[in-house]
Enzyme design. Sequence first.
Site, mmCIF file in Angstrom:
data_model
loop_
_atom_site.group_PDB
_atom_site.id
_atom_site.type_symbol
_atom_site.label_atom_id
_atom_site.label_comp_id
_atom_site.label_asym_id
_atom_site.label_seq_id
_atom_site.Cartn_x
_atom_site.Cartn_y
_atom_site.Cartn_z
ATOM 1 N N LYS A 222 0.838 -1.203 0.000
ATOM 2 C CA LYS A 222 0.000 0.000 0.000
ATOM 3 C C LYS A 222 0.871 1.250 0.000
ATOM 4 O O LYS A 222 0.614 2.205 -0.730
ATOM 5 C CB LYS A 222 -0.942 -0.030 1.219
ATOM 6 C CG LYS A 222 -2.045 -1.084 1.079
ATOM 7 C CD LYS A 222 -2.781 -1.403 2.369
ATOM 8 C CE LYS A 222 -3.724 -2.595 2.125
ATOM 9 N NZ LYS A 222 -4.447 -3.055 3.302
ATOM 10 N N GLN B 20 -5.109 -2.058 9.480
ATOM 11 C CA GLN B 20 -4.930 -3.345 8.805
ATOM 12 C C GLN B 20 -5.510 -4.481 9.635
ATOM 13 O O GLN B 20 -5.256 -4.581 10.841
ATOM 14 C CB GLN B 20 -3.424 -3.578 8.530
ATOM 15 C CG GLN B 20 -3.113 -4.829 7.756
ATOM 16 C CD GLN B 20 -3.641 -4.807 6.314
ATOM 17 O OE1 GLN B 20 -3.757 -3.753 5.695
ATOM 18 N NE2 GLN B 20 -3.976 -5.963 5.799
ATOM 19 N N ASP C 204 -11.593 2.201 3.847
ATOM 20 C CA ASP C 204 -11.958 0.787 3.696
ATOM 21 C C ASP C 204 -13.450 0.606 3.443
ATOM 22 O O ASP C 204 -13.887 -0.473 3.029
ATOM 23 C CB ASP C 204 -11.615 0.018 4.983
ATOM 24 C CG ASP C 204 -10.295 -0.725 4.880
ATOM 25 O OD1 ASP C 204 -9.984 -1.229 3.792
ATOM 26 O OD2 ASP C 204 -9.599 -0.817 5.905
HETATM 27 N N1 GUN Z 1 -6.998 -7.282 5.593
HETATM 28 C C1 GUN Z 1 -7.282 -7.996 4.480
HETATM 29 N N2 GUN Z 1 -7.978 -7.248 3.592
HETATM 30 C C2 GUN Z 1 -8.136 -6.025 4.174
HETATM 31 C C3 GUN Z 1 -8.769 -4.823 3.741
HETATM 32 O O1 GUN Z 1 -9.345 -4.719 2.659
HETATM 33 N N3 GUN Z 1 -8.703 -3.786 4.629
HETATM 34 C C4 GUN Z 1 -8.102 -3.894 5.839
HETATM 35 N N4 GUN Z 1 -8.110 -2.816 6.636
HETATM 36 N N5 GUN Z 1 -7.493 -4.992 6.261
HETATM 37 C C5 GUN Z 1 -7.512 -6.053 5.434
#
Ligand code: GUN
Length: 303
Positions: free
Chosen positions: A67, A111, A134
């Site tokens: 990211k 996350q 998200d």
């Molecule tokens: N862990 C796995 N996929 C995601 C996601 O799309 N967002 C977040 N915050 N954590 C994740």
Amino acid sequence: MVLRLLRYEFYCYLRVVILSGKQLSDNIKAQLAKEVATFPEKYGRVPHLAVVLVGDDPASATYVRSKGKACDLIGIQNTTIHLPQDTSEESLLEQIRLLNEDEGVDGILVQLPLPDHIDEMKALYAIAREKDVDGFHPENVAALWRRRTEPEDNPKYSVPCTPRGIIRLLKAADVEIEGKRAVVVGRSNIVGLPVAKLLLNENATVTICHSHTKDLGSITKEADILVVAVGEAGTVREGMVKPGAVVIDVGINRGQDGKLHGDVDFEGVKDIASVITPVPGGVGPMTICSLMENTVDCFINRQ
Ligand code: GUN
């Protein structure tokens, strides 16, 4: 039987389209980079994404690094706040509160998964709705389930990244969704449920399957569009897919061979499907790309 064989043969001779999320996401990121380059003059600054990582889960650390790299490529300011595994729930909530109040932060991502001693819902709900890149905040979730329009129609409410990326990928490949039978395997808050709603918004007839579904193969075999998001390699195999189906594989599973595998047995299914996403390089890059779009949307909405 002969007819069924003929149909199978027919699809074997057609070349399956391997749908590259990598290529599409590279194109979208290049466009975003151009857009973001105009922001300092327009708005006086660039968007800023804050990512909170708690603990040392290697897969999460890898995702968070990806990211950050995507942000750097596009010109989005990014900060990773890495908290230790034993961080208390209160400390995490306090960190989120500080980011909510920071006027220079446009997007916040915590996350997942979080360590067991932290209530995931409390953490996600603590994020300011307008900074929720998200789309997990209850108001954003409600907006998704209430409205019928596409995310692009109403960028005020974030849509979860992987589902947004999947719809983008289908549209880029000119896959007709309206009136089609879509089957989603998996009912997670992150992928299964929101992608089912987005497919419904596109006027597909949607079935959601899960761990209690009886005779999964008989349902997946009816799908024109099959989305598999359960996190278990080999969930969908040859014999469970309708000839000519569009198969979207969301799974990322590390096999004993050390390689990444999807939830779909790619080798067994690729000659039956008309379109299939690979793992890696299919849905994964689209998730990151959608996160970048959500961050830019949050930034613009906050201006
Ligand atoms: N862990 C796995 N996929 C995601 C996601 O799309 N967002 C977040 N915050 N954590 C994740």
